[in-house]
Design a protein around this motif. Structure first.
Motif, PDB file in Angstrom:
ATOM      1  N   HIS A 150       0.907  -1.157  -0.277  1.00  0.00           N
ATOM      2  CA  HIS A 150      -0.169  -0.195  -0.231  1.00  0.00           C
ATOM      3  C   HIS A 150       0.569   1.498  -0.004  1.00  0.00           C
ATOM      4  CE1 HIS A 150      -2.735   2.733   1.437  1.00  0.00           C
ATOM      5  NE2 HIS A 150      -3.795   1.806   0.629  1.00  0.00           N
ATOM      6  N   VAL A 151       0.233   2.371  -0.520  1.00  0.00           N
ATOM      7  CA  VAL A 151       1.197   3.015  -0.845  1.00  0.00           C
ATOM      8  C   VAL A 151       1.455   4.174   0.618  1.00  0.00           C
ATOM      9  CG1 VAL A 151       1.576   5.655  -1.790  1.00  0.00           C
ATOM     10  CG2 VAL A 151       0.183   3.649  -3.124  1.00  0.00           C
ATOM     11  N   THR A 152       0.708   4.172   1.352  1.00  0.00           N
ATOM     12  CA  THR A 152       1.062   4.539   3.066  1.00  0.00           C
ATOM     13  C   THR A 152       0.606   3.719   4.097  1.00  0.00           C
ATOM     14  OG1 THR A 152      -1.217   5.499   2.538  1.00  0.00           O
ATOM     15  CG2 THR A 152       0.516   7.194   1.979  1.00  0.00           C
ATOM     16  N   ASP A 153      -0.359   2.680   3.919  1.00  0.00           N
ATOM     17  CA  ASP A 153      -0.710   2.269   5.325  1.00  0.00           C
ATOM     18  C   ASP A 153       0.605   0.776   5.640  1.00  0.00           C
ATOM     19  OD1 ASP A 153      -1.910   0.975   7.359  1.00  0.00           O
ATOM     20  OD2 ASP A 153      -4.060   0.811   6.113  1.00  0.00           O
ATOM     21  N   ILE A 154       1.211   1.626   6.258  1.00  0.00           N
ATOM     22  CA  ILE A 154       1.971  -0.204   7.041  1.00  0.00           C
ATOM     23  C   ILE A 154       1.728  -1.104   6.873  1.00  0.00           C
ATOM     24  CG2 ILE A 154       4.070  -0.300   7.918  1.00  0.00           C
ATOM     25  CD1 ILE A 154       4.704   2.697   7.846  1.00  0.00           C
ATOM     26  N   SER A 155       0.344  -1.100   8.187  1.00  0.00           N
ATOM     27  CA  SER A 155      -0.651  -1.914   9.008  1.00  0.00           C
ATOM     28  C   SER A 155      -0.594  -2.188   7.591  1.00  0.00           C
ATOM     29  CB  SER A 155      -1.310  -1.389   9.252  1.00  0.00           C
ATOM     30  OG  SER A 155      -2.176  -0.482   8.679  1.00  0.00           O
ATOM     31  N   LYS A 156      -1.265  -1.573   6.543  1.00  0.00           N
ATOM     32  CA  LYS A 156      -1.824  -2.888   5.295  1.00  0.00           C
ATOM     33  C   LYS A 156      -0.995  -3.380   4.569  1.00  0.00           C
ATOM     34  CE  LYS A 156      -4.804  -4.115   2.115  1.00  0.00           C
ATOM     35  NZ  LYS A 156      -5.475  -5.269   2.102  1.00  0.00           N
ATOM     36  N   CYS A 157       0.145  -2.921   4.210  1.00  0.00           N
ATOM     37  CA  CYS A 157       1.422  -3.669   4.386  1.00  0.00           C
ATOM     38  C   CYS A 157       1.756  -4.966   5.186  1.00  0.00           C
ATOM     39  CB  CYS A 157       2.674  -2.572   4.127  1.00  0.00           C
ATOM     40  SG  CYS A 157       2.881  -1.194   2.418  1.00  0.00           S
ATOM     41  N   HIS A 158       2.277  -4.850   5.838  1.00  0.00           N
ATOM     42  CA  HIS A 158       2.325  -6.142   6.421  1.00  0.00           C
ATOM     43  C   HIS A 158       1.766  -7.032   6.975  1.00  0.00           C
ATOM     44  CE1 HIS A 158       5.278  -3.351   9.666  1.00  0.00           C
ATOM     45  NE2 HIS A 158       6.131  -3.997   8.436  1.00  0.00           N
ATOM     46  N   ASN A 159       0.049  -6.894   6.908  1.00  0.00           N
ATOM     47  CA  ASN A 159      -0.905  -7.643   6.610  1.00  0.00           C
ATOM     48  C   ASN A 159      -0.673  -8.348   5.130  1.00  0.00           C
ATOM     49  OD1 ASN A 159      -1.694  -7.176   8.709  1.00  0.00           O
ATOM     50  ND2 ASN A 159      -3.746  -5.785   8.597  1.00  0.00           N
ATOM     51  N   ASN A 160      -0.630  -7.860   3.766  1.00  0.00           N
ATOM     52  CA  ASN A 160      -0.505  -8.595   3.029  1.00  0.00           C
ATOM     53  C   ASN A 160       0.941  -9.772   2.841  1.00  0.00           C
ATOM     54  OD1 ASN A 160      -2.489  -6.829   1.879  1.00  0.00           O
ATOM     55  ND2 ASN A 160      -1.369  -5.715   0.668  1.00  0.00           N
ATOM     56  N   ILE A 161       2.265  -8.710   4.030  1.00  0.00           N
ATOM     57  CA  ILE A 161       3.191  -9.677   3.776  1.00  0.00           C
ATOM     58  C   ILE A 161       2.497 -10.799   4.428  1.00  0.00           C
ATOM     59  CG2 ILE A 161       5.038  -9.771   4.641  1.00  0.00           C
ATOM     60  CD1 ILE A 161       5.400  -7.240   4.270  1.00  0.00           C
ATOM     61  N   ILE A 162       1.948 -10.865   5.614  1.00  0.00           N
ATOM     62  CA  ILE A 162       1.490 -12.240   6.491  1.00  0.00           C
ATOM     63  C   ILE A 162       0.243 -12.950   5.129  1.00  0.00           C
ATOM     64  CG2 ILE A 162      -0.181 -12.735   8.254  1.00  0.00           C
ATOM     65  CD1 ILE A 162       0.507 -10.392   9.606  1.00  0.00           C
ATOM     66  N   TYR A 163      -0.680 -12.726   4.826  1.00  0.00           N
ATOM     67  CA  TYR A 163      -1.341 -13.391   3.674  1.00  0.00           C
ATOM     68  C   TYR A 163      -0.702 -13.807   2.780  1.00  0.00           C
ATOM     69  CZ  TYR A 163      -4.202 -10.486   5.546  1.00  0.00           C
ATOM     70  OH  TYR A 163      -5.564  -9.693   6.621  1.00  0.00           O
TER      71      TYR A 163
END
Length: 343
Positions: free
Chosen positions: A103-116
Motif C-alpha cells: 500500500h502506498v501509505t498504510d504500513i499496517s496494510k503492507c504488513h497484513n499483505n506480507i502475512i497473507y
C-alpha cells in the motif's frame, strides 16, 4: 503476466527474457511463476523466492524497497556453478513468485499483505524453502507469522545475523525494522529462548535492550565471542541447540551485520562489523541444516550503494551461498541413501 498466486503476490517487478540456451547463469535458471507454469509441477521446487519491497517501516531513511528489483537484475553477474564447493545450483528447481503488493501509505496494510502472502506460499509450497528478499527488517515478523498460520503447532526458532537486537519497544516504535524479534516474542509466535543472534557488537544497542533479551532468554553471541570459536562452530552450536527445541528454523540476515567497509549500501551500516567471509561461512552452515526451511535478506538499500552496486552483488552472493548450503545438504542426503542401499 499473472500467476495462480495473484492477487496475494504480484508478478516480479523485473524479469529476464526467457532463453532456451544451456543454463549457465542465475537469470537463466530462476524462472518467474506465470500462468504458463503448472501450479502442481512447481510444488516440486526446492526454492521459492518472493520480493517484499517495503521500507516505509524503517526507523532510518531507507530505499530497501528497491532491493528486490536490483537483486533480480544482478543475477546476470553470477553463474549457477559454485567452484569452491563443486556444486551446480541448477540441479535444483527454483522459481520467482513475484512481489508482495504494498500500500502506498498504510504500513499496517503492507504488513497484513506480507502475512497473507507468506501464508499462501507456505500453504502451496509445503516442501520448498521460502526465501524473502526485503525490504526492511519489519518483514521478518510478518513472514514468520504467515508461516505460523499454516502450521501453528510447529515450534519456530530464529537464527539471526544482525548488529542489533531488534527488540525495541513496540509501544514506542510500532512494527518497525527495530522491533521484529520483540513482535514475535510478544505475539507468542516465537519464544525468546528459541532466538539466536550472531553479530552484535560495539555501541549500537542500548542497555535496556540487553536487559530485555536476558529477561526473555534470547541467546546471542557478540562478534568478539563468535570469533573466539569461529563462525562455523558458533552457527553449528546455534543450530544444534535450536534443533533440540524447535520444529523449523527461520534464518534472517540483516545486511547491517557487515562492516560498513564491506556493505556501504546499508542504511544502518556501522564500523567494526562482520567480514564478508564470516557472513558467507555463517549462511553456508545454515543452508546445510535440514530444519532451516525459510530465510530472508533485509536492509539493503541500492540507492546508497556504489555505482558498481557492490552491496547489491554481495547480497545476491549471500543468498546464493545459502543455496549452496542447501544443495550440499541434498547431496549429502543422496550419498547417505546410496550407502544405506548397500548395507
Amino acid at each position: 503476466m499473472t500467476s495462480f498466486l495473484y492477487p496475494k503476490i504480484h508478478p516480479p517487478s523485473f524479469t529476464w527474457s526467457d532463453t532456451q540456451n544451456k543454463i549457465e547463469r542465475i537469470h537463466e535458471w530462476i524462472k518467474p511463476i506465470t500462468n504458463k507454469i503448472d501450479p502442481i509441477e512447481c510444488k516440486k521446487a526446492e526454492i521459492i523466492i518472493v520480493g517484499v519491497p517495503l521500507s516505509r517501516s524503517s526507523i532510518s531513511s531507507s530505499g530497501a524497497s528497491e532491493f528486490p528489483e536490483a537483486f533480480r537484475r544482478s543475477w546476470r553477474y553470477f553463474t549457477t556453478y559454485n567452484l569452491e564447493d563443486n556444486i551446480d545450483l541448477s540441479t535444483m528447481m527454483a522459481f520467482d513468485a513475484g512481489d508482495v503488493p504494498m500500500h502506498v501509505t498504510d504500513i499496517s496494510k503492507c504488513h497484513n499483505n506480507i502475512i497473507y502472502a507468506s501464508k499462501a506460499l507456505h500453504s502451496h509450497f509445503q516442501t520448498s524453502i521460502i526465501t524473502a528478499i526485503g525490504g526492511d527488517h519489519s518483514i521478518t515478523a510478518m513472514m514468520v507469522k504467515g508461516m505460523n498460520q499454516v502450521n501453528p503447532l510447529k515450534k519456530v526458532g530464529i537464527l539471526q545475523f544482525d548488529t542489533h537486537f531488534d527488540l525495541r519497544d513496540l509501544s514506542e516504535n510500532g512494527p518497525s525494522n527495530g522491533t521484529p524479534m520483540r513482535n514475535l516474542i510478544e505475539s507468542g509466535i516465537v519464544n525468546g529462548e528459541n532466538m539466536y543472534n550472531v553479530g552484535l557488537h560495539g555501541f549500537f544497542n542500548s542497555k535496556n535492550l540487553k536487559i530485555f533479551a536476558d529477561e526473555n532468554g534470547v541467546n546471542y553471541f557478540t562478534l568478539r565471542q563468535m570469533r573466539k570459536d569461529g563462525m562455523k562452530k558458533t552457527v553449528r552450536r546455534c543450530l544444534k541447540e535450536l534443533s533440540s527445541k524447535v520444529d523449523v528454523i527461520y534464518l534472517t540476515v540483516d545486511m547491517d551485520v557487515l562492516d560498513i567497509a564491506y556493505a556501504p549500501g546499508v542504511p544502518a551500516s556501522t564500523p567494526g562489523g562482520m567480514t564478508t567471509e564470516e557472513l558467507l561461512d555463517g549462511v553456508l552452515e545454515a543452508g546445510k541444516h535440514p530444519l532451516v526451511r525459510a530465510m530472508d535478506l533485509v536492509c539493503l538499500d541500492p540507492l546508497r550503494d556504489s555505482h558498481v552496486q557492490q552491496t547489491v552483488k554481495l547480497g545476491t552472493l549471500v543468498f546464493l551461498t545459502f543455496l549452496s548450503g542447501v544443495a550440499l545438504q541434498k547431496k549429502q542426503d543422496k550419498n547417505d541413501e546410496k550407502k544405506g542401499s548397500f548395507l
